[in-house]
Design a protein around this motif. Sequence first.
Motif, PDB file in Angstrom:
ATOM      1  N   ARG A   3       3.206   7.280   5.601  1.00 32.17           N
ATOM      2  CA  ARG A   3       2.053   6.410   5.890  1.00 32.17           C
ATOM      3  C   ARG A   3       1.835   5.459   4.718  1.00 32.17           C
ATOM      4  N   LEU A   4       1.760   4.198   5.021  1.00 36.64           N
ATOM      5  CA  LEU A   4       1.703   3.185   3.968  1.00 36.64           C
ATOM      6  C   LEU A   4       0.412   3.293   3.162  1.00 36.64           C
ATOM      7  N   TYR A  14       1.499  -3.892  10.872  1.00 27.99           N
ATOM      8  CA  TYR A  14       1.176  -2.551  10.406  1.00 27.99           C
ATOM      9  C   TYR A  14      -0.212  -2.543   9.788  1.00 27.99           C
ATOM     10  N   SER A  15      -0.797  -1.373   9.811  1.00 29.54           N
ATOM     11  CA  SER A  15      -2.094  -1.178   9.187  1.00 29.54           C
ATOM     12  C   SER A  15      -1.852  -0.723   7.749  1.00 29.54           C
ATOM     13  N   VAL A  16      -2.237  -1.557   6.795  1.00 25.84           N
ATOM     14  CA  VAL A  16      -1.967  -1.274   5.389  1.00 25.84           C
ATOM     15  C   VAL A  16      -3.277  -1.398   4.615  1.00 25.84           C
ATOM     16  N   PRO A  17      -3.703  -0.324   3.933  1.00 24.73           N
ATOM     17  CA  PRO A  17      -5.025  -0.373   3.292  1.00 24.73           C
ATOM     18  C   PRO A  17      -5.095  -1.242   2.045  1.00 24.73           C
ATOM     19  N   VAL A  71       8.566   5.949  11.686  1.00 25.75           N
ATOM     20  CA  VAL A  71       7.821   5.404  10.549  1.00 25.75           C
ATOM     21  C   VAL A  71       7.012   4.186  10.984  1.00 25.75           C
ATOM     22  N   ARG A  72       7.532   3.441  11.932  1.00 29.30           N
ATOM     23  CA  ARG A  72       6.797   2.271  12.438  1.00 29.30           C
ATOM     24  C   ARG A  72       5.592   2.719  13.269  1.00 29.30           C
ATOM     25  N   LEU A  73       5.810   3.749  14.086  1.00 31.69           N
ATOM     26  CA  LEU A  73       4.695   4.236  14.913  1.00 31.69           C
ATOM     27  C   LEU A  73       3.555   4.772  14.040  1.00 31.69           C
ATOM     28  N   ARG A  74       3.906   5.416  12.946  1.00 34.93           N
ATOM     29  CA  ARG A  74       2.866   5.994  12.086  1.00 34.93           C
ATOM     30  C   ARG A  74       2.014   4.922  11.415  1.00 34.93           C
ATOM     31  N   THR A 116      -7.602  -3.107  14.174  1.00 36.23           N
ATOM     32  CA  THR A 116      -7.054  -3.028  12.816  1.00 36.23           C
ATOM     33  C   THR A 116      -7.563  -4.194  11.973  1.00 36.23           C
ATOM     34  N   ARG A 117      -7.892  -3.883  10.704  1.00 39.30           N
ATOM     35  CA  ARG A 117      -8.248  -4.935   9.755  1.00 39.30           C
ATOM     36  C   ARG A 117      -6.973  -5.363   9.038  1.00 39.30           C
TER      37      ARG A 117
END
Lengths: 178, 762
Positions: free
Chosen positions: B298-299, B332-335, B384-387, B394-395
């Motif tokens: 998870r990124l 992707y969702s990346v914090p 890994v893409r699905l996760r 998504t922000r």
Amino acid sequence: MTSTPDVPPAPPQSDPGAAEITTAFTVNGTPRTVGADTRVTLLDALRDRLGLTGTKKGCDQGACGACTVHVDGRRVLACLMLAAQCDGREVTTIEGLSREGRPHPMQDAFVRHDGFQCGYCTPGQIMSAVALLREGRAGTDEDIREFMSGNLCRCAAYPNVVAAIKDVAREGGDHAHL
Amino acid sequence: MTTTESTDVTAAQGIGTSPVRPDGTMKVRGEFAYSSDLWHEDMLWGATLRSPHPYAHITGIDISAALALPGVYAVLTHTDVPGVNRYGLEHPDQPVLAEDVVRYQGEPVAIVAADHPETARRAVAKIDVGYEVLEPVTDSEAAVAGEGPELHPGGNVVRHVPIRFGEQDVTADVVVTGRYEVGMQDQAFLGPESGLAVPAEDGGVDLFVATQWLHVDQQQIVAALGLPKDKVRLTLGGVGGAFGGREDLSIQVHACLLALHTGKPVKMVYNREESFYGHVHRHPATLYYEHGADRDGRLVYVRARMYLDGGAYASTTGAVSGNAATLGVGPYSVPNVTIDCWGTYSNNPPCGAMRGFGAVQAAFAYESQMDRLARACGLDPVEVRLRNAMSEGTRLPTGQVVDSAAPVDELLTRLRAMPLPADRSGEPDLRHLPGGVSNTTHGEGVVRGVGYAVGIKNICFSEGFDDYSTARVRLEALGGEPAATVQTAACEVGQGLVTILQQIIRTELGVEQVTTLPMDTSIGSAGSSSASRQSYMTGGAVRAAALEVRAALVEHAARILGHDRGDLSVGGGKVVSRTDGVLADLVDVLGDAAFDRTVEWRHRPTESLDPETGQGNAHVQYGFAAHRAVVDVDTELGLLKVVALDCVQDVGKALNPQAVLGQIQGGSAQGLGLAVMEEIQTEGGVIRNPSFTDYLIPTVLDMPPMRIEVLELADPHAPYGLRGVGEPPTISSTPAIVAAIRAATGLALDRVPVRPEHLTGT
């Protein structure tokens, strides 16, 4: 404005290498005569001297297939042939495919199968496709793809081009047209 | 805009159907007039003298020998440009004709009009230009470091786009890094740049040209000619493909200058070699990425530095850089995100718009990184893409919250569920091997790999641009039939917009007969045929105009029929009451009346990015596509064959399902070209391969069969729920193919296009 030249442009001036030659040939069933520099290609003669702009110039060096026409029934690249080589021969362009106003079945099939987007390569694709049937090379998808690979389509409507050709081949083509 | 009125989506040949193209019959008969086919009695031919040097001072220009050539009517240089000798889509930094300096090989220096194209060419050869050749600037990273001579006032950085999102100094258990390169791709449309300029009696000029945006051309032409807008009228000539390469000017000002100077119509047509110099290309890029993730893949963060080489003039480098940065982590969702993207000047060929516009370069890098991350975490590349898949809500790294469907997980799971092609077995047919019949082995060194990729693209213009389109719709009775006319300035470039606009009218007005007027500047701007935006924008404008016509028609019908207008609708050529059924034929209700409405239509406004943090609701819509590639690689010969290229894309609503498939096939093919074939190769700013024998584009043999699935998850903010289609398939195609080659060979392959020597290590 018109897309048909009424007056052929003047030949280039002051060119010490220039030599004129008169070429008499049949274009789309009609006898035509073109007086031009010996170095004028069939493509330029068709487009600029005879006003047959359906044949397209994509690269002018035999790499794209957009200028494909038939000379004595065989497909050739009009940019790689001199007009003077066509003396006494029979040339068919995209404008000459229809009969009595009816489009060739291949033309219909390209519309039906959406075998193009911008359409610039389409006259060349269709001229190749019609010759392909005559050459007996439209038996399988693989044959069609192999023997259509000289005609580039940047929009990449290839699947629909293949489908259109298959469709006409399956129908046996319209032999009156071939 | 939202529409409260119901839409009859089942109209004959309306939206959701695939009627044949209205321009199709002319195109297959060779009767469709492309801009290079135009002809005018007494016309002259234009030609352009271009710089042979990427960077040089001009010490003098002598045109006397060219002017003396019989048949030559004009030889013009920068001193003959009556208005401002500068143009450009974002910054007016490019001379119409070079003054004291040339900044790229192929830059126009002088133009000629003559009575024959060969005479014009010979005259060009007789112009004597003195050059003091300078060392070219070719390094984007050096430009950012402030090194080297300044090519333009203010330095060599066109734009720097920083993105700062979340925490900037966070750490992660798993870290993967990479440096990636994307070569310079060419649009390579088959119909060369061309047009015909006809001088008018009012001292103005009429230009017939193949372009993507008539009004932005007009705006730049009038500035260069020093004429008011009404004196320069543009009509779209037939367009032989565009793909971004016709967004900048080519022949436009030159042809008009020559026509005004000689008082005669002037035609200009580039040949293939000149076309490689005559339009902008896709920005070559160098991208440095670092992805941090937890052990489950998870990124945690993405950090990137991107260098996009814009070449000699800005063109759309600013917007391309904005896209690369804002879409830089992918779907992707990346914090936590830290991105710096620079678009720079150099003495390389100018770069600007090409299908995918900044998203393509970033996607090759971030998807390569996702595969590295998968390996580092021992995960399947799809897993890994699905996760990390983004979704509605998504922000994004710009802080923008995605407010319509973003089905990244569904695209991937559907793609993975598609059947794979059969393994090769038995004696190989040479035609099936990499290299086809040119293959010299018997397939003993051939290995197969499978790769996945998914991409994201902004649809329509972004970053606060006032993005609008104008449409006029007219309804009247003609020859005893209700007939509609639609007029816009939106450029049909092959995508099939002419079909879709007719479909929209049929759906909204229930009439079969729809005429499309020529696209010209007699109506307001439609914006560009780019950014996958015309179905959305001009489709939206045409729909809005049709709804106004329908409202006026219903009011008229209510008056004539003495019926409550709230109870009336139109469809199938009839006026229909919801309670009493068909009341009248539309043609009778119309009588001599005509309803004619022009509408200027906008999408929801977007915001510019904060210049320090890159935060802002910069994009109006996002499009998504995912590809799976299967590739056979002959490791001994360095040849490869893409065996399958499957795609799933969400299009919101397929206005014309057949055209949607065509866009997916075509976009995927151009992505394949970038992956394994296409690159303009430069050496010190000089193009080494400006021809179709040296710059190869995919043939029918290079394109594998494609399985395609189209999702229709409506975007409630867009007309009919549609989502732009043209660009997303170009984006994920490239990284999927390279991933498959890596899977087959185990090679790192951090550069596209992948060449034989990259595979054989020679």
